[in-house]
Write a protein that holds these residues in place. Structure first.
Motif, PDB file in Angstrom:
ATOM      1  N   GLY A 279      54.094  32.549  32.953  1.00  0.00           N
ATOM      2  CA  GLY A 279      54.389  31.912  31.674  1.00  0.00           C
ATOM      3  C   GLY A 279      53.257  31.014  31.207  1.00  0.00           C
ATOM      4  N   ILE A 280      52.677  30.263  32.128  1.00  0.00           N
ATOM      5  CA  ILE A 280      51.574  29.379  31.772  1.00  0.00           C
ATOM      6  C   ILE A 280      50.343  30.184  31.357  1.00  0.00           C
ATOM      7  N   VAL A 281      50.057  31.259  32.078  1.00  0.00           N
ATOM      8  CA  VAL A 281      48.916  32.109  31.718  1.00  0.00           C
ATOM      9  C   VAL A 281      49.126  32.718  30.336  1.00  0.00           C
ATOM     10  N   LEU A 282      50.343  33.195  30.064  1.00  0.00           N
ATOM     11  CA  LEU A 282      50.634  33.734  28.731  1.00  0.00           C
ATOM     12  C   LEU A 282      50.442  32.662  27.666  1.00  0.00           C
ATOM     13  N   SER A 283      50.897  31.444  27.947  1.00  0.00           N
ATOM     14  CA  SER A 283      50.714  30.344  26.993  1.00  0.00           C
ATOM     15  C   SER A 283      49.243  30.090  26.709  1.00  0.00           C
ATOM     16  N   ILE A 284      48.442  30.057  27.753  1.00  0.00           N
ATOM     17  CA  ILE A 284      47.010  29.799  27.582  1.00  0.00           C
ATOM     18  C   ILE A 284      46.368  30.894  26.736  1.00  0.00           C
ATOM     19  N   ILE A 285      46.688  32.141  27.034  1.00  0.00           N
ATOM     20  CA  ILE A 285      46.109  33.257  26.277  1.00  0.00           C
ATOM     21  C   ILE A 285      46.520  33.186  24.811  1.00  0.00           C
ATOM     22  N   LEU A 286      47.819  32.974  24.557  1.00  0.00           N
ATOM     23  CA  LEU A 286      48.301  32.913  23.172  1.00  0.00           C
ATOM     24  C   LEU A 286      47.753  31.700  22.428  1.00  0.00           C
ATOM     25  N   LEU A 287      47.617  30.571  23.120  1.00  0.00           N
ATOM     26  CA  LEU A 287      47.047  29.389  22.474  1.00  0.00           C
ATOM     27  C   LEU A 287      45.567  29.589  22.137  1.00  0.00           C
ATOM     28  N   LEU A 288      44.839  30.263  23.000  1.00  0.00           N
ATOM     29  CA  LEU A 288      43.436  30.563  22.693  1.00  0.00           C
ATOM     30  C   LEU A 288      43.332  31.486  21.475  1.00  0.00           C
TER      31      LEU A 288
END
Length: 130
Positions: free
Chosen positions: A21-30
């Motif tokens: 979930g955190i990795v997905l958040s980072i990718i989507l935020l970038l």
């Protein structure tokens, strides 16, 4: 209820789900930040985009966790959502050096429990289709 090996397995699944979930958040935020940087979108929409990304990340993590565990998706999804928001609050607290809007994080915590429970149920339904 669960044997010792099952509990260890739960911790591993929870950890993997929250990290995903955190990795997905980072990718989507970038991606969102690049879109906002290179387009003429108003910065006022960023708060809404962050909420949507948070919801998507909780859904993804909870569905993943419920699929891997295979039972009680509502409970495991809610736990995963709660853990995710608590980690995000700790990260925000460290990044903002103590200035944290507790009211907003309490609202996000309740939202994460509800969204996580619903996504966990979806994960169980998806898992039962296989």
């Amino acid at each position: 209820m669960y044997e010792k090996d099952d509990k260890e397995k739960l911790y591993v699944v929870y950890l993997k789900a929250v990290i995903r979930g955190i990795v997905l958040s980072i990718i989507l935020l970038l991606i969102a930040s690049l879109i906002f940087f290179f387009s003429s979108l108003n910065q006022e929409y960023m708060k809404t985009v962050v909420w949507v990304i948070t919801i998507l990340s909780i859904c993804y993590a909870s569905i993943y966790g419920a699929l891997k565990i295979g039972s009680k998706g509502y409970m495991h999804g809610a736990f995963i959502g709660g853990i995710y928001i608590i980690l995000m609050a700790v990260i925000a607290l460290l990044a903002e050096k103590g200035n944290l809007n507790m009211r907003a994080y309490i609202i996000m915590f309740v939202m994460s429990l509800v969204i996580g429970a619903l996504a966990g149920m979806i994960g169980i339904v998806i898992g039962s289709k296989d």
